[in-house]
Write a protein that holds these residues in place. Sequence first.
Motif, PDB file in Angstrom:
ATOM      1  N   SER A 112     -38.636 -17.869 -48.466  1.00  0.00           N
ATOM      2  CA  SER A 112     -38.100 -17.860 -47.108  1.00  0.00           C
ATOM      3  C   SER A 112     -37.487 -19.216 -46.767  1.00  0.00           C
ATOM      4  O   SER A 112     -38.088 -20.265 -46.988  1.00  0.00           O
ATOM      5  N   LEU A 113     -36.275 -19.180 -46.239  1.00  0.00           N
ATOM      6  CA  LEU A 113     -35.536 -20.400 -45.933  1.00  0.00           C
ATOM      7  C   LEU A 113     -34.872 -20.199 -44.575  1.00  0.00           C
ATOM      8  O   LEU A 113     -33.915 -19.451 -44.458  1.00  0.00           O
ATOM      9  N   ASN A 114     -35.423 -20.827 -43.553  1.00  0.00           N
ATOM     10  CA  ASN A 114     -34.879 -20.630 -42.215  1.00  0.00           C
ATOM     11  C   ASN A 114     -34.227 -21.898 -41.686  1.00  0.00           C
ATOM     12  O   ASN A 114     -34.687 -22.998 -41.964  1.00  0.00           O
ATOM     13  N   TYR A 115     -33.161 -21.716 -40.937  1.00  0.00           N
ATOM     14  CA  TYR A 115     -32.384 -22.852 -40.441  1.00  0.00           C
ATOM     15  C   TYR A 115     -32.353 -22.857 -38.923  1.00  0.00           C
ATOM     16  O   TYR A 115     -32.211 -21.803 -38.300  1.00  0.00           O
ATOM     17  N   VAL A 116     -32.461 -24.049 -38.341  1.00  0.00           N
ATOM     18  CA  VAL A 116     -32.251 -24.209 -36.910  1.00  0.00           C
ATOM     19  C   VAL A 116     -30.930 -24.936 -36.720  1.00  0.00           C
ATOM     20  O   VAL A 116     -30.691 -25.969 -37.349  1.00  0.00           O
ATOM     21  N   VAL A 163     -36.508 -24.866 -42.755  1.00  0.00           N
ATOM     22  CA  VAL A 163     -37.919 -24.516 -42.883  1.00  0.00           C
ATOM     23  C   VAL A 163     -38.101 -23.645 -44.118  1.00  0.00           C
ATOM     24  O   VAL A 163     -37.636 -22.512 -44.163  1.00  0.00           O
ATOM     25  N   ARG A 207     -32.280 -16.803 -40.241  1.00  0.00           N
ATOM     26  CA  ARG A 207     -33.292 -16.516 -41.257  1.00  0.00           C
ATOM     27  C   ARG A 207     -32.633 -16.077 -42.560  1.00  0.00           C
ATOM     28  O   ARG A 207     -31.793 -15.178 -42.554  1.00  0.00           O
ATOM     29  N   ILE A 216     -33.926 -17.223 -50.341  1.00  0.00           N
ATOM     30  CA  ILE A 216     -33.302 -17.442 -51.635  1.00  0.00           C
ATOM     31  C   ILE A 216     -34.072 -16.559 -52.601  1.00  0.00           C
ATOM     32  O   ILE A 216     -35.303 -16.527 -52.590  1.00  0.00           O
ATOM     33  N   GLU A 225     -40.466 -21.642 -46.569  1.00  0.00           N
ATOM     34  CA  GLU A 225     -41.784 -21.004 -46.638  1.00  0.00           C
ATOM     35  C   GLU A 225     -42.701 -21.511 -45.528  1.00  0.00           C
ATOM     36  O   GLU A 225     -43.876 -21.791 -45.767  1.00  0.00           O
ATOM     37  N   GLY A 226     -42.145 -21.659 -44.343  1.00  0.00           N
ATOM     38  CA  GLY A 226     -42.962 -22.051 -43.202  1.00  0.00           C
ATOM     39  C   GLY A 226     -43.169 -23.541 -43.067  1.00  0.00           C
ATOM     40  O   GLY A 226     -43.767 -24.001 -42.098  1.00  0.00           O
ATOM     41  N   VAL A 227     -42.692 -24.316 -44.043  1.00  0.00           N
ATOM     42  CA  VAL A 227     -42.876 -25.765 -43.957  1.00  0.00           C
ATOM     43  C   VAL A 227     -41.594 -26.406 -43.421  1.00  0.00           C
ATOM     44  O   VAL A 227     -40.554 -26.366 -44.068  1.00  0.00           O
ATOM     45  N   SER A 228     -41.700 -26.956 -42.224  1.00  0.00           N
ATOM     46  CA  SER A 228     -40.537 -27.535 -41.554  1.00  0.00           C
ATOM     47  C   SER A 228     -40.253 -28.926 -42.092  1.00  0.00           C
ATOM     48  O   SER A 228     -41.071 -29.835 -42.003  1.00  0.00           O
TER      49      SER A 228
END
Lengths: 199, 273
Positions: free
Chosen positions: A139-143, A157, A127, A130, A159-162
Motif C-alpha cells: 500500500s502506497l498512499n499520497y497526500v 505513506v 490511494r 505497488i 504500508e501505513g508508515v508515514s
Amino acid sequence: MLKPLRLLLSLFLLGASGLATAAEATAVVETLHSALLDTMKNASTLGFKGRMEKLSPVLDSTFDFQAIAKVVTGRHWQSLAEDKRQAFIKAFRELSLATYADNFSGFGGEHFETLGHEQKKNSELVRTNIVTGDAKRVSLNYVLTKNGDEWHIVNVVAEGVSDLALKRSEYDGIIAAEGIDSLVAKLNGKVASYVAAGK
Amino acid sequence: MRFYSGTEPLGWNPDIMKKESVTRSLIALGLTALLGGCATSQTNTASNDPWEKPNRSVYNFNDSLDRNFFVPVAKGYVWATPKPIRASVTNAFENVSYLNVIANNLLQAKFTGAAAGTGRFLVNSTVGIGGLFDPATSMGLPLSDEDLGQTFGKWGMGEGRYVVLPFYGPNSARDLPNVASAMALNPLTYLTAAVTVPLGVLQTINMRANLLEETNIRDQAALDPYTFVREAYRQRREFLIYDGNPPSESIDDYLNSSDEPKAADESSVLKVY
C-alpha cells in the motif's frame, strides 16, 4: 423557477470542480509512478547517477519540498534563518532523490495501481498499490496539497508508515539536541553514502 | 523497490523455546494488566515514550546483539539454505501460530475472517503437509494478520507506553499480552524441550533472515534508528488495527494555520492513514 435550476447548476459545477481536482492530484501521482517504473526498467543502463538525474526534474514537479520542509522541521521552522531553511531544503531534496534512486534500482515485473482518492479540507489523498512481480501488494498512499494552481505531493505513506511523521520525529530530536547545521550535515552524509554505494 | 514496513528485527518469537511457558504467559498477562493500568493513567506524551531512556539502553543492547550475532548467523542461513526451503520454514511457523490469528478474529467479531482462517489452517496443515506449503492462499484463503494487541485496539484501548523488550524488541503496553496469548495458543509450546529448543532456534534465525532487507533499509534511511523504529512500529500497529484503513487525520490544519504545531499534536498531525 430559476432557483432550483441555479441550485442544480451550482451543484453540478461543484461536483465537476471536485472531479477536476481529484483528477489533477491523481495525475501528479501517476506522473511520478510512470517515471519510477521507467527508472526501474532502465535501472542498470542508467546507473545510480543516471537514475538521480532522470528523477530530479520529476520530483521537482511532483513534490512540494518547501511545504515538506516546513512540516518535517515542525516547531523549529519558525526560528530558522532563511539561509538555514534553504540549506535544509536542498539537503532534504537531495536525500529524497538519492533514496528513490536507491530503492527503485531494478525491475522485477512491478506495476502500480491507483485505487482511488479522497478529498480532504485542503488536501487530496490518493490511494495506490505497488504490485510486485509475484503479485504482492504494497500500500502506497499520497497526500497532496494545492500550491497556486498545482497539486504537489507532501507525504508518502507506505504500508501505513508515514514518511513525514517518521522524519519529523527523528529531525525534531536532532535539531533540539544538536541544531539545524548538524541535521543538514547528517542528511548530506546520508546522500554521500547512498551515492558511494549506488550502482 | 523496497519499503520499510515497521516490522522489527528483534521482533521474533523465542517463546516456544520455553517449556514452562504457560505459567509464564499467566505471569506476563498479570504484568501487562498492571502496565496497561499505568498506561491509561499516565499523561501521554507525543510519542508515548516516557521510558525513552531505559528503552534506548535496551534498544542498544538488542542492536549490538543483533549485529554481532544474529545478522551473521541469519546471513549464513540465507547462504546455506535454498529459497524454497526458507519459504517453507516461514510457512510452517506461520501456520502453527495461526490459532492466535483465528482467536483474535473471533474476539474482533470477524466471523468470516475466523472461518477463512480456520479453513486456511486446516488446508495448509493437511494438503500443505503440516504447513510447509501454502495452497490455501491460491484457494482464496490468504494470510491474515491479527493479534491480541490489535483486538485491544479495536476495542478502543489506547496504545499505552512504548517499551523495548530485551531480545524481543519494540512493543507497547497494549501489545504485550499478545506475547502470552501467542505462546499459549501455539501447539509447539506444549511439546518437549528436545523439540521446541531446536525449532525455536530455527524460527528465530529464519525470522531474522526474512527481515534482513528491512533492517538494511533502516540502516540506510534512519538518522536516529531508535526514533525511526519507534515511530514505524507505532504507525504500523495503527495501520494493522484498522486493517490497512485507519481514519484519516488531516495535515490541513498544520499546513495552513500556523508554523507552530502544538507538541501534543506532533504524531497525529501527519498520520494520514
